[in-house]
Design an enzyme around this catalytic site. Structure first.
Site, short mmCIF file in Angstrom:
data_model
loop_
_atom_site.label_atom_id
_atom_site.label_comp_id
_atom_site.label_asym_id
_atom_site.label_seq_id
_atom_site.Cartn_x
_atom_site.Cartn_y
_atom_site.Cartn_z
N SER A 1 -4.56 44.24 -18.89
CA SER A 1 -3.43 43.65 -17.92
C SER A 1 -4.04 44.12 -16.84
CB SER A 1 -2.56 44.48 -18.98
OG SER A 1 -1.23 43.88 -18.13
N HIS A 2 -3.34 43.28 -16.27
CA HIS A 2 -2.71 44.09 -14.30
C HIS A 2 -2.18 45.36 -13.95
CE1 HIS A 2 -4.74 40.16 -13.69
NE2 HIS A 2 -5.30 40.77 -12.47
N SER A 3 -1.22 45.40 -15.42
CA SER A 3 -0.57 46.59 -15.49
C SER A 3 -1.61 47.75 -16.53
CB SER A 3 0.98 46.33 -15.85
OG SER A 3 1.82 47.48 -16.32
N SER B 1 -7.79 36.33 -12.77
CA SER B 1 -8.74 37.11 -12.00
C SER B 1 -8.69 38.56 -13.19
CB SER B 1 -8.19 38.42 -10.70
OG SER B 1 -6.49 39.41 -11.47
#
Length: 131
Positions: free
Chosen positions: A10-12, A70
């Site tokens: 995840s981006h987080s 991404s």
């Protein structure tokens, strides 16, 4: 007995940390690695993903679940950087949370790499509300 492992991207960092915690409560004997955030912020990184894959790789394989586009690009780049047989590492076209839940249940009961992928991807059809 070795089981299919899961990699959550995840981006987080906080999102995948919490999701791993949830999934480990469902199936504590499935290896789950995470990759999320970059330098304390939002993002993903191919080298971090590569290290996460290497940390849980077994001959049973790994299913990779991710959140946004991404993350997919960096996961594909990470696969190119690996020396391992990539046929045992598969990307799931699945929602991160629901797909992760279905995948960890299937992996926990000893499902094959293909069965874990199918369980994760089947979560796309999950209807949460019926009207």
């Amino acid at each position: 007995m070795s089981k299919v492992g899961l990699l959550l991207i995840s981006h987080s960092y906080h999102l995948v940390t919490g999701l791993r915690e949830l999934l480990q409560q469902v199936q504590s004997d499935v290896s789950i690695a995470i990759s999320g955030g970059t330098d304390g912020g939002i993002g993903t990184g191919a080298f971090d993903i590569k290290e996460a894959i290497e940390s849980i790789y077994t001959e049973e394989g790994i299913v990779i679940l991710f959140d946004l586009g991404s993350a997919l690009i960096n996961a594909e780049l990470a696969l190119e950087l690996l020396d391992k047989n990539q046929s045992k590492i598969r990307l799931a076209d699945a929602p991160l949370v629901e797909g992760g839940f279905a995948a960890v249940v299937e992996a926990g009961i000893g499902g094959s790499l293909q069965e874990v992928i199918e369980a994760a991807e089947g979560a796309k059809q999950l209807q949460k509300i019926t009207r």
